[in-house]
Every structure is written in structure tokens, then in C-alpha cells.
Design an enzyme around this catalytic site. Structure first.
Site, PDB file in Angstrom:
ATOM      1  N   CYS A  26     -57.431  -9.534 -31.601  1.00 55.19           N
ATOM      2  CA  CYS A  26     -56.054  -9.386 -31.130  1.00 55.19           C
ATOM      3  C   CYS A  26     -55.376 -10.727 -30.884  1.00 55.19           C
ATOM      4  O   CYS A  26     -54.177 -10.860 -31.078  1.00 55.19           O
ATOM      5  CB  CYS A  26     -56.025  -8.552 -29.856  1.00 55.19           C
ATOM      6  N   GLY A  36     -49.582   2.614 -27.806  1.00 58.34           N
ATOM      7  CA  GLY A  36     -49.301   2.179 -26.428  1.00 58.34           C
ATOM      8  C   GLY A  36     -48.103   2.933 -25.860  1.00 58.34           C
ATOM      9  O   GLY A  36     -48.116   3.367 -24.700  1.00 58.34           O
ATOM     10  N   GLU A  59     -52.935  -3.236 -23.169  1.00 61.89           N
ATOM     11  CA  GLU A  59     -53.402  -4.461 -23.824  1.00 61.89           C
ATOM     12  C   GLU A  59     -53.109  -4.283 -25.305  1.00 61.89           C
ATOM     13  O   GLU A  59     -53.867  -3.634 -26.029  1.00 61.89           O
ATOM     14  CB  GLU A  59     -54.907  -4.646 -23.574  1.00 61.89           C
TER      15      GLU A  59
HETATM   16  P1  NAD Z   1     -57.644   2.255 -32.619  1.00 60.66           P
HETATM   17  O1  NAD Z   1     -57.102   2.888 -33.863  1.00 60.66           O
HETATM   18  O2  NAD Z   1     -59.111   2.298 -32.346  1.00 60.66           O
HETATM   19  O3  NAD Z   1     -56.821   2.896 -31.414  1.00 60.66           O
HETATM   20  C1  NAD Z   1     -57.062   2.530 -30.082  1.00 60.66           C
HETATM   21  C2  NAD Z   1     -57.339   3.769 -29.265  1.00 60.66           C
HETATM   22  O4  NAD Z   1     -56.182   4.596 -29.263  1.00 60.66           O
HETATM   23  C3  NAD Z   1     -58.485   4.599 -29.822  1.00 60.66           C
HETATM   24  O5  NAD Z   1     -59.337   4.973 -28.773  1.00 60.66           O
HETATM   25  C4  NAD Z   1     -57.776   5.782 -30.448  1.00 60.66           C
HETATM   26  O6  NAD Z   1     -58.543   6.957 -30.418  1.00 60.66           O
HETATM   27  C5  NAD Z   1     -56.556   5.936 -29.580  1.00 60.66           C
HETATM   28  N1  NAD Z   1     -55.458   6.581 -30.298  1.00 60.66           N
HETATM   29  C6  NAD Z   1     -55.123   6.425 -31.596  1.00 60.66           C
HETATM   30  N2  NAD Z   1     -54.049   7.183 -31.900  1.00 60.66           N
HETATM   31  C7  NAD Z   1     -53.694   7.841 -30.764  1.00 60.66           C
HETATM   32  C8  NAD Z   1     -52.659   8.767 -30.428  1.00 60.66           C
HETATM   33  N3  NAD Z   1     -51.772   9.175 -31.315  1.00 60.66           N
HETATM   34  N4  NAD Z   1     -52.616   9.205 -29.148  1.00 60.66           N
HETATM   35  C9  NAD Z   1     -53.497   8.781 -28.239  1.00 60.66           C
HETATM   36  N5  NAD Z   1     -54.496   7.907 -28.502  1.00 60.66           N
HETATM   37  C10 NAD Z   1     -54.604   7.446 -29.741  1.00 60.66           C
HETATM   38  O7  NAD Z   1     -57.281   0.727 -32.552  1.00 60.66           O
HETATM   39  P2  NAD Z   1     -55.996  -0.020 -33.091  1.00 60.66           P
HETATM   40  O8  NAD Z   1     -54.797   0.406 -32.330  1.00 60.66           O
HETATM   41  O9  NAD Z   1     -55.950  -0.048 -34.567  1.00 60.66           O
HETATM   42  O10 NAD Z   1     -56.429  -1.487 -32.593  1.00 60.66           O
HETATM   43  C11 NAD Z   1     -55.894  -2.603 -33.149  1.00 60.66           C
HETATM   44  C12 NAD Z   1     -54.687  -3.072 -32.347  1.00 60.66           C
HETATM   45  O11 NAD Z   1     -55.094  -3.298 -31.003  1.00 60.66           O
HETATM   46  C13 NAD Z   1     -54.113  -4.373 -32.819  1.00 60.66           C
HETATM   47  O12 NAD Z   1     -52.722  -4.331 -32.695  1.00 60.66           O
HETATM   48  C14 NAD Z   1     -54.686  -5.386 -31.861  1.00 60.66           C
HETATM   49  O13 NAD Z   1     -53.936  -6.561 -31.722  1.00 60.66           O
HETATM   50  C15 NAD Z   1     -54.717  -4.598 -30.602  1.00 60.66           C
HETATM   51  N6  NAD Z   1     -55.739  -5.104 -29.695  1.00 60.66           N
HETATM   52  C16 NAD Z   1     -55.336  -5.643 -28.523  1.00 60.66           C
HETATM   53  C17 NAD Z   1     -56.280  -6.187 -27.657  1.00 60.66           C
HETATM   54  C18 NAD Z   1     -55.881  -6.805 -26.366  1.00 60.66           C
HETATM   55  O14 NAD Z   1     -56.782  -7.072 -25.567  1.00 60.66           O
HETATM   56  N7  NAD Z   1     -54.623  -7.029 -26.088  1.00 60.66           N
HETATM   57  C19 NAD Z   1     -57.632  -6.146 -28.018  1.00 60.66           C
HETATM   58  C20 NAD Z   1     -57.982  -5.567 -29.223  1.00 60.66           C
HETATM   59  C21 NAD Z   1     -57.035  -5.033 -30.049  1.00 60.66           C
END
Ligand code: NAD
Length: 448
Positions: free
Chosen positions: A245, A194, A211
Site C-alpha cells: 500500500c 472503504g 486504512e
Molecule cells: P481485498 O480485495 O482483499 O479487500 C479487502 C477486504 O474487503 C477483504 O476482506 C474483502 O473480503 C472485503 N471486501 C471486498 N469487497 C467487499 C464489499 N463489497 N463489501 C464488504 N467487504 C468487502 O483487498 P483490496 O481492497 O484489493 O486491497 C488492496 C487495496 O488495499 C489497495 O488499494 C491498497 O493500497 C490498500 N491497502 C491499504 C493498506 C493500508 O494499511 N493503508 C494496506 C494494504 C492494502
């Protein structure tokens, strides 16, 4: 849409500038097509999500497909009402004059989605962006490759190719994408990425929705209906094998309730998944070995494992696990668990629970099980979280009428229903003053 990522984004800008996505009829048509796309390919979707996550089909039907369809049904008939001019009175000094606001689409939106609800978290933001009249570039997660490939194929086949693009890939592709120019970036995932997204957006002053996740606490007090609390906590925690999440991340309760609550939650896991959850068709799997290894490191020595704890790396299986005798300094309390592990910690009372929660980053969700009005008010007024649920985990996620989003470390901005429409809109102020009489002259210099 074909071409390099730069070309795809350029084409979307051309389409937006040509007004492709603005007409209400077009927006409704795209949402109708998306509805058709989902209903015609239910089985394909359930299969793809199963291949990616081992998610039971019923869970995909309820928590992914139904949520997107509900969002479309809610948003579609309201687009024109939400877009309408809203007249506002001008101050006396400016009279005669009129003013109003209109919701205009932001333009080309980038949606970056994660793997844990790979369909819902890709399409729900798209629904809101379409309703607001935008063109969308979707970057689904590389960690749910079957669903991502299916989304690319279906979006290409069903939605207007002039206004939608899907870019697949991992870090290099997303990094490249983030160098392009967008009018809004909507990111769902972990906070570390993020911050990367926000930094890239800042370079072009692009607005963002983040999010994110974090540790969502639960507090249970002695007045709560323990049976109901245990069932709901177990459902919230162990759905999607804990990879939700807004799942309850840890439970705080008074010392005498730790054991009975743990017992009741363990009882519900047996009711849900039988005595061997590895054989249950209702229990999911961990997404990959990286997440599996991370979760196994969070499991403590046996003495703290109240129930569960069995793992199988080959099958990416971790049993629904309840931990008691947990200390705030334990590894399981240092990061979002995002798996089927539930620590239960003792606190003296509701005030101590509030202090514990307020001493940590602001959570995405906070759940309180109580029958006490005073305790409800205490949490409502003295804690800050994306959402607060009394006796109800996950409930707010299921309603298109409620804004969904985090605060602080758990996110920025909100979506679903009208909140999503507004997130993807610019509320433009319009003023109009007749040229006669020219009353503005009184403001002209030289000042007397
Ligand atoms: P993920 O690894 O799929 O990453 C999310 C997205 O970010 C992917 O599309 C990925 O390609 C991109 N990404 C990854 N590394 C990147 C980088 N260095 N630069 C740019 N883009 C990059 O998913 P995740 O982060 O493991 O998801 C799990 C997390 O998301 C948990 O913390 C969970 O709580 C949170 N989450 C939040 C919500 C919400 O609605 N608030 C919903 C689902 C998940």
C-alpha cells in the site's frame, strides 16, 4: 468459536460484557500466545503466504512475521502505562473537584483485512485491539485463502475462544457481518469498499478506521544521491511485486534526471532479481488473474517501456517495469498501480512537483529524495499525506513508535503502537466533586 456469523458476534458481546478481555494479565497472555502461535508456525505461515501470493519466504519473514512480533514486543509491556489514570486539573470555578481520564476498551471490534500482507494486516490490528482490552472478530481476505484458513485454524487453537472469532468469506459474508453490531470497525483495503464499510458503519454510528491506498508519489531532485535513491525506490516499488500500500507509485523528477534515474533503478532491479526476474527466488507474483489483467492494461505501447514489460498470465508474472515518457493523462496515472510498474514523469522543479501532488487525492505516503533543506521544508509544509519520508520509502511502516494511517482518500485514523492502542480505546473523562462544601449552588437558577 462456531455458529452463524450473528451468533459469533453475539457471543463476543457476551464475553466482553462479562469482562473476559479487560484484565491486563489476560491481554498479556493473549499476546504471548499469539507470539507462540507465530513462532511455532513460521514455516506454515511462509508456505501459506507463498501459495497465495508467490511471496518469497524471506519477505514474509521480514515484512509480515517480524512486524507482528515487533508490534507485540513493543505494545505488551506498555499496556498498563497507557491505560493508567491521567489526572487533569479542574477549572477554578468547579473547585473543589478532581478529574481524570482513563482508557477503556471499546468492546467488540471487527477487523477486515486484505490479501497483500495477509498475516500482518490481520494480526497487527488485532495486537492493538487486544492491548486495549477488546474482543475481536477477524474477516481475512478471500483472495488469500491459504493464509486465511491458516489464521482461522491457529487463532482457534491458540487464542481464547470466548474473545476471538474468525469469519471467512467474500462479499456476501462481509455484507452480512457489517449488519451486525460492533463497537469499532477496522478496515484495510481499497477506497471503494472503504466507502461501503463506512456507510454500513454509519447506520449504527459505529466508529471506523479506514486504512486505504492510493498513489504514493516520489520526488527526486538534482541534489539527491541518485544511487541511493534508485536502490531505495526499486526496493520499495518491487517488494511483494509492487503490491504494497505504501509502495512508491510514481516518480516525479526534473527532465534531465528521468533517463539516468530510470537507468539506475533498472540496474537495481537486475541486481535484486537477475537478468530474468521470472527465475528469481526473490521476486513475487501477482495475486490473481483479475489483478494481472488490470495491470497489463496499464502497460503502454513499447516506446514508453524503459525496461521490463514482460508478462506471463499462466504464472501471474509481470517483470519489474519502468516507464518513462509518461503523461499525466495516461491510464497508469489514473489509478493506484499496486503492481511492479513504475512510471517516471518529468516536472520542472520541486514547486511543480508539489502542485502536481496537491492537485490529486491525498496520498498514503509521499517520499522525497533531496539534500536540500528548503525542499524538505517545502514538502513538509505544503503537502498533506498519511506519511512523509525523506530518502526513505516504507520506513514508517516498520516502526511501532509511529502512527500509521492515511488522510482523506488514503484513510481515516491510525494504528501501530500507542496510536493503535488509542484507536481501539475510548478515553473516558471522569469527574468527582465532594458534596461539601456545595459550591455548585452558585450556578443554580434563578440567575441574578
Ligand atoms: P481485498 O480485495 O482483499 O479487500 C479487502 C477486504 O474487503 C477483504 O476482506 C474483502 O473480503 C472485503 N471486501 C471486498 N469487497 C467487499 C464489499 N463489497 N463489501 C464488504 N467487504 C468487502 O483487498 P483490496 O481492497 O484489493 O486491497 C488492496 C487495496 O488495499 C489497495 O488499494 C491498497 O493500497 C490498500 N491497502 C491499504 C493498506 C493500508 O494499511 N493503508 C494496506 C494494504 C492494502
Amino acid at each position: 468459536m462456531t455458529g452463524t456469523c450473528e451468533q459469533k458476534v453475539q457471543q463476543l458481546h457476551c464475553s466482553f460484557d462479562a469482562g473476559v478481555s479487560r484484565p491486563f494479565a489476560w491481554r498479556r497472555e493473549q499476546l504471548g500466545r499469539m507470539k507462540l502461535m507465530i513462532t511455532a508456525h513460521r514455516k506454515d505461515i511462509e508456505r501459506a503466504v507463498y501459495l497465495d501470493l508467490g511471496k518469497p519466504a524471506a519477505e514474509t519473514a521480514l515484512m509480515e512475521i517480524k512486524l507482528v512480533l515487533d508490534e507485540i514486543r513493543f505494545v505488551e509491556p506498555r499496556i498498563e502505562r497507557w491505560s493508567r489514570r491521567r489526572h487533569v486539573a479542574m477549572p477554578l470555578l468547579m473547585q473543589p473537584a478532581r478529574s481524570w481520564t482513563i482508557a477503556e476498551p471499546k468492546g467488540v471490534v471487527l477487523v477486515i483485512s486484505p490479501w497483500n500482507y495477509p498475516l500482518m494486516l490481520s494480526l497487527e490490528p488485532m495486537v492493538d485491539a487486544i492491548a486495549a482490552g477488546n474482543c475481536v472478530c477477524l474477516k481475512p481476505s478471500e483472495l488469500s485463502p491459504n493464509t486465511s484458513a491458516l489464521l482461522q485454524r491457529l487463532i482457534g487453537a491458540y487464542l481464547d475462544p470466548r474473545a476471538f472469532a474468525v469469519v471467512q468469506g467474500a462479499v456476501p459474508e462481509t455484507t452480512e457481518l457489517l449488519k451486525q453490531s460492533f463497537d469499532h470497525i477496522f478496515y484495510t483495503g481499497n477506497g471503494r469498499v472503504g466507502a461501503i464499510v463506512m456507510e454500513a458503519a454509519a447506520k449504527q454510528l459505529t466508529p471506523v478506521t479506514l486504512e486505504l491506498g492510493g498513489k504514493s508519489p516520489v520526488f527526486v531532485d538534482a541534489s539527491a544521491n541518485l544511487d541511493v535513491a534508485a536502490g531505495r525506490i526499486a526496493w520499495g516499488r518491487f517488494t511483494n511485486a509492487g503490491q504494497t500500500c505504501v509502495a512508491p507509485d510514481y516518480v516525479l523528477t526534473t527532465p534531465e534526471l528521468v533517463e539516468p534515474l530510470a537507468q539506475k533503478i533498472a540496474g537495481f532491479t537486475r541486481k535484486f532479481f537477475g537478468s530474468n526476474p521470472a527465475q528469481s527466488a526473490s521476486y513475487g507474483r501477482i495475486v490473481n488473474t483479475r489483478q494481472f489483467d488490470r495491470l497489463v492494461k496499464l502497460l503502454p505501447s513499447d516506446k514508453k517501456t524503459f525496461s521490463g514489460g514482460e508478462t506471463n498470465r499462466e504464472h501471474l508474472y509481470i517483470a519489474p517495469t519502468i516507464l518513462t515518457d509518461v503523461r499525466p493523462g495516461d491510464p497508469v496515472m489514473q489509478e493506484e498501480i499496486f503492481g511492479p510498474i513504475l512510471p517516471i514523469l518529468a516536472v520542472n522543479n520541486a514547486k511543480d512537483a508539489v502542485a502536481f501532488i496537491n492537485g490529486r487525492p491525498k496520498p498514503l505516503a509521499l517520499y522525497v529524495f533531496t539534500r536540500s533543506k528548503a525542499t524538505r521544508l517545502l514538502f513538509e509544509r505544503h503537502t498533506s499525506s498519511g506519511a512523509l519520508g525523506f530518502n526513505l520509502p516504507l520506513g514508517h511502516l516498520l516502526s511501532s513508535r509511529l502512527p500509521f494511517g492515511g488522510i482523506g482518500a488514503s484513510g481515516l485514523g491510525a494504528y501501530h503502537g500507542k496510536a493503535g492502542f488509542l484507536e481501539f480505546s475510548h478515553i473516558k473523562t471522569v469527574t468527582s466533586k465532594p458534596t461539601f462544601p456545595d459550591t455548585l449552588r452558585i450556578a443554580y437558577p434563578p440567575y441574578k
